[in-house]
Scaffold this motif. Sequence first.
Motif, PDB file in Angstrom:
ATOM      1  N   ARG A   1       0.818  -1.215   0.000  1.00 34.02           N
ATOM      2  CA  ARG A   1       0.000   0.000   0.000  1.00 34.02           C
ATOM      3  C   ARG A   1       0.854   1.270   0.000  1.00 34.02           C
ATOM      4  N   HIS A   2       2.052   1.178   0.566  1.00 33.73           N
ATOM      5  CA  HIS A   2       2.871   2.378   0.734  1.00 33.73           C
ATOM      6  C   HIS A   2       4.183   2.300  -0.045  1.00 33.73           C
ATOM      7  N   ALA A   3       4.136   1.663  -1.197  1.00 39.56           N
ATOM      8  CA  ALA A   3       5.353   1.465  -1.996  1.00 39.56           C
ATOM      9  C   ALA A   3       5.960   2.773  -2.487  1.00 39.56           C
ATOM     10  N   ALA A   4       5.173   3.830  -2.551  1.00 34.56           N
ATOM     11  CA  ALA A   4       5.650   5.086  -3.139  1.00 34.56           C
ATOM     12  C   ALA A   4       6.100   6.107  -2.104  1.00 34.56           C
ATOM     13  N   GLU A   5       6.140   5.731  -0.823  1.00 36.56           N
ATOM     14  CA  GLU A   5       6.493   6.703   0.215  1.00 36.56           C
ATOM     15  C   GLU A   5       7.260   6.001   1.329  1.00 36.56           C
ATOM     16  N   PRO A   6       8.136   6.715   2.028  1.00 34.24           N
ATOM     17  CA  PRO A   6       8.885   6.071   3.113  1.00 34.24           C
ATOM     18  C   PRO A   6       7.965   5.720   4.278  1.00 34.24           C
ATOM     19  N   TRP A   7       8.198   4.575   4.865  1.00 32.85           N
ATOM     20  CA  TRP A   7       7.331   4.122   5.942  1.00 32.85           C
ATOM     21  C   TRP A   7       8.135   3.441   7.053  1.00 32.85           C
ATOM     22  N   PHE A   8       7.488   3.374   8.230  1.00 34.73           N
ATOM     23  CA  PHE A   8       7.997   2.631   9.378  1.00 34.73           C
ATOM     24  C   PHE A   8       6.902   1.670   9.818  1.00 34.73           C
ATOM     25  N   LEU A   9       7.225   0.383   9.858  1.00 32.25           N
ATOM     26  CA  LEU A   9       6.264  -0.627  10.293  1.00 32.25           C
ATOM     27  C   LEU A   9       6.853  -1.416  11.452  1.00 32.25           C
ATOM     28  N   TYR A  10       6.136  -1.408  12.565  1.00 36.80           N
ATOM     29  CA  TYR A  10       6.482  -2.189  13.751  1.00 36.80           C
ATOM     30  C   TYR A  10       5.616  -3.442  13.731  1.00 36.80           C
ATOM     31  N   LEU A  11       6.212  -4.566  13.357  1.00 39.99           N
ATOM     32  CA  LEU A  11       5.513  -5.835  13.219  1.00 39.99           C
ATOM     33  C   LEU A  11       5.855  -6.685  14.444  1.00 39.99           C
ATOM     34  N   ALA A  12       4.946  -6.685  15.409  1.00 41.93           N
ATOM     35  CA  ALA A  12       5.209  -7.282  16.721  1.00 41.93           C
ATOM     36  C   ALA A  12       4.371  -8.548  16.894  1.00 41.93           C
ATOM     37  N   PHE A  13       4.963  -9.673  16.571  1.00 41.82           N
ATOM     38  CA  PHE A  13       4.259 -10.950  16.714  1.00 41.82           C
ATOM     39  C   PHE A  13       4.077 -11.306  18.186  1.00 41.82           C
ATOM     40  N   ASN A  14       3.004 -12.046  18.493  1.00 42.84           N
ATOM     41  CA  ASN A  14       2.893 -12.662  19.804  1.00 42.84           C
ATOM     42  C   ASN A  14       3.350 -14.107  19.767  1.00 42.84           C
ATOM     43  N   ALA A  15       3.682 -14.628  18.623  1.00 40.48           N
ATOM     44  CA  ALA A  15       4.295 -15.951  18.507  1.00 40.48           C
ATOM     45  C   ALA A  15       5.789 -15.834  18.819  1.00 40.48           C
ATOM     46  N   PRO A  16       6.344 -16.874  19.465  1.00 43.78           N
ATOM     47  CA  PRO A  16       5.724 -18.107  19.955  1.00 43.78           C
ATOM     48  C   PRO A  16       5.407 -18.083  21.459  1.00 43.78           C
ATOM     49  N   HIS A  17       4.873 -16.960  21.932  1.00 42.18           N
ATOM     50  CA  HIS A  17       4.397 -16.864  23.316  1.00 42.18           C
ATOM     51  C   HIS A  17       3.196 -17.797  23.492  1.00 42.18           C
ATOM     52  N   ASN A  18       3.084 -18.375  24.684  1.00 37.87           N
ATOM     53  CA  ASN A  18       1.897 -19.185  24.991  1.00 37.87           C
ATOM     54  C   ASN A  18       0.616 -18.380  24.845  1.00 37.87           C
ATOM     55  N   PRO A  19      -0.521 -18.983  24.533  1.00 37.72           N
ATOM     56  CA  PRO A  19      -0.707 -20.403  24.254  1.00 37.72           C
ATOM     57  C   PRO A  19      -0.387 -20.727  22.789  1.00 37.72           C
ATOM     58  N   ASN A  20       0.529 -21.626  22.546  1.00 37.71           N
ATOM     59  CA  ASN A  20       0.863 -21.977  21.166  1.00 37.71           C
ATOM     60  C   ASN A  20      -0.266 -22.801  20.567  1.00 37.71           C
ATOM     61  N   GLU A  21      -0.917 -22.209  19.569  1.00 42.55           N
ATOM     62  CA  GLU A  21      -2.073 -22.829  18.911  1.00 42.55           C
ATOM     63  C   GLU A  21      -1.877 -22.777  17.396  1.00 42.55           C
ATOM     64  N   PRO A  22      -0.979 -23.617  16.872  1.00 40.35           N
ATOM     65  CA  PRO A  22      -0.747 -23.612  15.434  1.00 40.35           C
ATOM     66  C   PRO A  22      -1.921 -24.219  14.673  1.00 40.35           C
ATOM     67  N   THR A  23      -1.930 -24.056  13.380  1.00 37.56           N
ATOM     68  CA  THR A  23      -2.940 -24.729  12.572  1.00 37.56           C
ATOM     69  C   THR A  23      -2.655 -26.225  12.593  1.00 37.56           C
ATOM     70  N   PRO A  24      -3.673 -27.063  12.457  1.00 35.97           N
ATOM     71  CA  PRO A  24      -3.443 -28.520  12.442  1.00 35.97           C
ATOM     72  C   PRO A  24      -2.479 -28.939  11.339  1.00 35.97           C
ATOM     73  N   GLU A  25      -2.580 -28.280  10.180  1.00 40.22           N
ATOM     74  CA  GLU A  25      -1.702 -28.623   9.069  1.00 40.22           C
ATOM     75  C   GLU A  25      -0.242 -28.347   9.404  1.00 40.22           C
ATOM     76  N   ARG A  26       0.019 -27.209  10.040  1.00 41.84           N
ATOM     77  CA  ARG A  26       1.395 -26.884  10.380  1.00 41.84           C
ATOM     78  C   ARG A  26       1.914 -27.783  11.504  1.00 41.84           C
ATOM     79  N   LEU A  27       1.058 -28.116  12.444  1.00 48.71           N
ATOM     80  CA  LEU A  27       1.465 -29.010  13.532  1.00 48.71           C
ATOM     81  C   LEU A  27       1.897 -30.364  12.977  1.00 48.71           C
TER      82      LEU A  27
END
Length: 455
Positions: free
Chosen positions: A204-230
């Motif tokens: 969405r922001h390819a034409a302008e400078p940006w800052f993105l803070y991508l803060a995952f909660n993985a792999p903090h408990n409770p770990n609930e992966p998809t069945p396929e990935r498990l």
Amino acid sequence: MSLRPSCLAPMVAFSLLAAGLWAAAPERPNILLIVSDDQGYADTGFQGAMDIATPHLDRLAASGVRFTNGYVTHPFCSPTRAGLLTGRYQQRFGHERNPYFDPSDVREGLPLGETLLPARLQAGGYVTGWIGKWHLGAAPAFAPQRRGFAETYGFIGGGHRFRDWKPDPSVEYQVAIERNGQPVESPSHLTEAFGQEAAAFVRRHAAEPWFLYLAFNAPHNPNEPTPERLARFAGISDPVRQKYAAQVSLMDDAIGGTLAALKETGQERRTLVFFFSDNGGPVGINGSVNRPLRAGKGTVYEGGVRVPFLMAWPDAISAGRTDDRPVSSLDVFATTLAAAGVAMPSDRKYDSVNLLPYVTGRNPAAPHDRLYWRNGALLAVREGDWKLVRGAGAKDELYNLAKDLGETSDVASSQPEIARRLAATLDAWNGELIEPAFPGLTARAGKAGGGKKKR
């Protein structure tokens, strides 16, 4: 003569170009700050994991610098985040505890007197976004959209269910996912959703400078992966480790999708990327491994504060490097401002160091003379290869990390002068700090690292 922030980026680029560190003056880069949650030191391919494949993070490591002595400022989630977004040891402003989840309590969060990194970048012409976990205060005054983030998507508390939950505003791990402060439909899997949102932000922001803070909660408990990935990790006999591995793998794919969006839109070379965990893995709880480090989350031993740590920027930093000098998550602040051409503030004491001169070869010295930690009665200081630890026993402990990475041999009695000197520097630093500004989760709920109302 004063200089506007927009004037500084060309000057920074020119000075580095003149020094022969860049082949061509780059544009002001995008900044992608990726933080994982409770990830073990040994739990990526680039850190030696054999049972968890992380191909996207491994490629990111190969494209930039891997810091073998990369640290965060605290062994718990929220204080680390407060430090990296302010460029200051969080104990300077009292953010020493995980805030208790209470949307009515205006004490429990990152003090409003601190100006965060996104607000400074926003003033410098950057589009700012936050995706994922907040954990810097649940009261409306602390909301990310009030702290400098123009676009937001995620949850406000310290943790969350990953799939199959019923939204409940009174349960921290089941609050509604919000976009720009408004509840939205629950995604099928939270980690996948964060990756999709991040990739969309990049496009969405390819034409302008940006800052993105991508803060995952993985792999903090409770770990609930998809069945396929498990199912991919059926070869791991420990069921806790199996779920953890699947969650790390899902996060790696989400990061991969974000990095792919950079490449597809022609932004890869002009994007500065950071990746690290917010603290060491809580060994014995979520399936994480911190080997060969001692202990884990909550402690000031290496396992609590040394983390996987990457930095990449193809336009400016040579690929495939390993750097053994100690660096800190604090350094995101000054490095980002320097890259963006935004002046470093001088209104109060800052502890962040601009890493660009170090990773480009301009400065061969160590970025920090010392690094410090305090978690209540637990304190530590690192200077060179020496580390002093206080609070775990009756006396200060001293370790030579170059010879004893696992902190197994206390040499304080055989090196009394070094122990005394480091103790004095630790006392001096501790004297600059203030008491915690809010009761926090530990005081309110009597539990460290978790919430009273979770799931």
